[in-house]
Design a protein around this motif. Structure first.
Motif, PDB file in Angstrom:
ATOM      1  N   GLY A  88       1.175  -0.241  -0.122  1.00  0.00           N
ATOM      2  CA  GLY A  88       2.250   0.249  -0.987  1.00  0.00           C
ATOM      3  C   GLY A  88       2.034  -0.149  -2.433  1.00  0.00           C
ATOM      4  O   GLY A  88       1.542  -1.235  -2.743  1.00  0.00           O
ATOM      5  N   ASP A 106      -5.513   4.802   5.937  1.00  0.00           N
ATOM      6  CA  ASP A 106      -4.513   4.885   7.012  1.00  0.00           C
ATOM      7  C   ASP A 106      -4.893   3.964   8.159  1.00  0.00           C
ATOM      8  O   ASP A 106      -4.047   3.245   8.716  1.00  0.00           O
ATOM      9  CB  ASP A 106      -4.404   6.327   7.529  1.00  0.00           C
ATOM     10  CG  ASP A 106      -3.780   7.272   6.517  1.00  0.00           C
ATOM     11  OD1 ASP A 106      -3.067   6.785   5.610  1.00  0.00           O
ATOM     12  OD2 ASP A 106      -4.000   8.482   6.629  1.00  0.00           O
ATOM     13  N   ASN A 134      -1.571   2.876   9.615  1.00  0.00           N
ATOM     14  CA  ASN A 134      -0.705   4.019   9.296  1.00  0.00           C
ATOM     15  C   ASN A 134       0.578   3.617   8.568  1.00  0.00           C
ATOM     16  O   ASN A 134       1.622   4.269   8.717  1.00  0.00           O
ATOM     17  CB  ASN A 134      -0.368   4.811  10.565  1.00  0.00           C
ATOM     18  CG  ASN A 134      -1.600   5.461  11.183  1.00  0.00           C
ATOM     19  OD1 ASN A 134      -2.394   6.077  10.476  1.00  0.00           O
ATOM     20  ND2 ASN A 134      -1.751   5.306  12.482  1.00  0.00           N
ATOM     21  N   ALA A 135       0.513   2.550   7.790  1.00  0.00           N
ATOM     22  CA  ALA A 135       1.667   2.172   6.975  1.00  0.00           C
ATOM     23  C   ALA A 135       1.775   3.117   5.778  1.00  0.00           C
ATOM     24  O   ALA A 135       0.836   3.852   5.448  1.00  0.00           O
ATOM     25  CB  ALA A 135       1.513   0.730   6.488  1.00  0.00           C
ATOM     26  N   VAL A 136       2.934   3.097   5.129  1.00  0.00           N
ATOM     27  CA  VAL A 136       3.133   3.917   3.931  1.00  0.00           C
ATOM     28  C   VAL A 136       2.458   3.200   2.761  1.00  0.00           C
ATOM     29  O   VAL A 136       3.071   2.380   2.078  1.00  0.00           O
ATOM     30  CB  VAL A 136       4.634   4.138   3.658  1.00  0.00           C
ATOM     31  CG1 VAL A 136       4.837   5.048   2.449  1.00  0.00           C
ATOM     32  CG2 VAL A 136       5.317   4.730   4.884  1.00  0.00           C
ATOM     33  N   HIS A 137       1.192   3.503   2.542  1.00  0.00           N
ATOM     34  CA  HIS A 137       0.412   2.754   1.548  1.00  0.00           C
ATOM     35  C   HIS A 137       0.413   3.395   0.164  1.00  0.00           C
ATOM     36  O   HIS A 137       0.039   2.735  -0.815  1.00  0.00           O
ATOM     37  CB  HIS A 137      -1.035   2.587   2.028  1.00  0.00           C
ATOM     38  CG  HIS A 137      -1.693   3.861   2.434  1.00  0.00           C
ATOM     39  ND1 HIS A 137      -2.078   4.827   1.531  1.00  0.00           N
ATOM     40  CD2 HIS A 137      -2.037   4.329   3.664  1.00  0.00           C
ATOM     41  CE1 HIS A 137      -2.653   5.824   2.169  1.00  0.00           C
ATOM     42  NE2 HIS A 137      -2.630   5.568   3.477  1.00  0.00           N
ATOM     43  N   GLN A 138       0.780   4.681   0.075  1.00  0.00           N
ATOM     44  CA  GLN A 138       0.832   5.379  -1.222  1.00  0.00           C
ATOM     45  C   GLN A 138      -0.506   5.333  -1.960  1.00  0.00           C
ATOM     46  O   GLN A 138      -0.565   5.377  -3.184  1.00  0.00           O
ATOM     47  CB  GLN A 138       1.922   4.793  -2.111  1.00  0.00           C
ATOM     48  CG  GLN A 138       3.319   4.878  -1.513  1.00  0.00           C
ATOM     49  CD  GLN A 138       4.328   4.121  -2.335  1.00  0.00           C
ATOM     50  OE1 GLN A 138       4.167   2.922  -2.568  1.00  0.00           O
ATOM     51  NE2 GLN A 138       5.362   4.804  -2.783  1.00  0.00           N
TER      52      GLN A 138
END
Length: 322
Positions: free
Chosen positions: A79, A131, A136-140
């Motif tokens: 993130g 990912d 698969n975290a919301v890494h942006q």
């Protein structure tokens, strides 16, 4: 030939008309001896139960090895905001992952600049690889690799608190298993002047990438320690003059009536579901509850901890002790 008693091994029995017989060599005598109790099915080679037990043991060993490998592996903070906060806080990162063709903004620019200034490797990777690295975290499009967290000892926490020049304030967690709650509590503890957070080594979340992200870099500024046995450690701290206050929905006093005039202070926050365990609750000098409006059962562990920490900080400021 039959009746020939001179054959090797032939024996003529007295009082019988039958011919000579060949001896068993002790086989019959040995066969009469007991062989002991029948082993359990799990211990009999080739038995279906033994094969199932062996397979279960192999799976358990694989899980232990995987857990050990995961504990020793580096963590990835995902993130844009968490990565920038961690870099600003001086988290000991080893690599910055940037997704290819990322839509750059001020946070991405700052993350790359700070990482370059600190000598941290900057690696451009495909988005699907990022990912995979972040589960698969919301890494942006940003991921920061950090080494396994280095926990302080309980003695180091207390020493740092006493050397801070302020009334020591420590936070202990009893069975908080959600890493997001852990990260939020660490962030609140840092915001309201606590000097350290203590975790039990069992049945507790650790400082994973999720906890790092939720703490917004506070874990780099606030020491986090680990105790083998939380109850025993709280008793040791109590014997050294620390007041142990537990946060519990059925507390003996409410937050408005609690006594925090005694320093140093340890605030114990229970798990998300069951609250404080029986032994920990018995170790506390008293327990505190937070009055709430009718129809609301309880607060999230991190929110309740933040409320209590904020009240302690407010009273200490009003008394001129910080």
């Amino acid at each position: 030939m039959a009746g020939n008693s001179r054959r090797r091994g032939a024996v003529r029995k007295q009082g019988t008309k039958k011919g000579a017989v060949v001896g068993s060599g002790g086989v019959r005598r040995r066969s009469l001896k007991g062989k002991g109790p029948t082993p359990k099915a799990e211990l009999r080679p080739g038995h279906p139960a033994q094969r199932r037990a062996a397979a279960a043991a192999a799976r358990a060993e694989q899980k232990r090895n995987a857990a050990k490998k995961a504990a020793e592996a580096p963590e990835i903070i995902a993130g844009r905001n968490p990565v920038v906060e961690a870099l600003r806080a001086g988290v000991p990162a080893t690599a910055l992952y940037v997704a290819l063709n990322i839509d750059a903004d001020d946070r991405v620019t700052e993350a790359v600049r700070v990482a370059a200034d600190k000598g941290i490797s900057i690696l451009e990777v495909p988005r699907d690889e990022l990912d995979r690295k972040t589960n698969n975290a919301v890494h942006q499009g940003l991921g920061l690799q950090v080494p396994p967290f280095s926990y302080a000892t309980p003695d180091e926490l207390l020493k740092a608190a006493r050397e801070s020049g302020e009334p020591p304030l420590l936070v202990a967690l009893d069975g908080v298993t959600d890493p997001r709650n852990l990260g939020a509590i660490v962030r609140s503890a840092a915001a309201f002047g606590a000097h350290g957070v203590l975790l039990p080594s069992r049945r507790s979340a650790g400082m994973t990438a999720v906890a790092w992200r939720t703490s917004a870099g506070a874990a780099a500024r606030l020491p986090v320690g680990m105790a083998t046995n939380l109850t025993r450690q709280l008793r040791e701290w109590a014997s050294e003059g620390l007041m142990i206050v537990g946060l519990d929905a059925d507390g003996s006093v409410d937050i408005d009536s609690m006594n925090i005039d005694v320093d140093p202070l340890v605030i114990v926050i229970g798990s998300e579901g069951r609250g404080l365990s029986r032994l920990v609750k018995e170790t506390c000098d008293y327990t505190v509850s937070i009055p709430m409006a009718a129809g609301v059962e309880s607060l999230n562990a991190s929110v309740a901890g933040a409320v209590l920490l904020a009240e302690v900080a407010r009273r200490r400021r009003a008394a001129g002790r910080v």
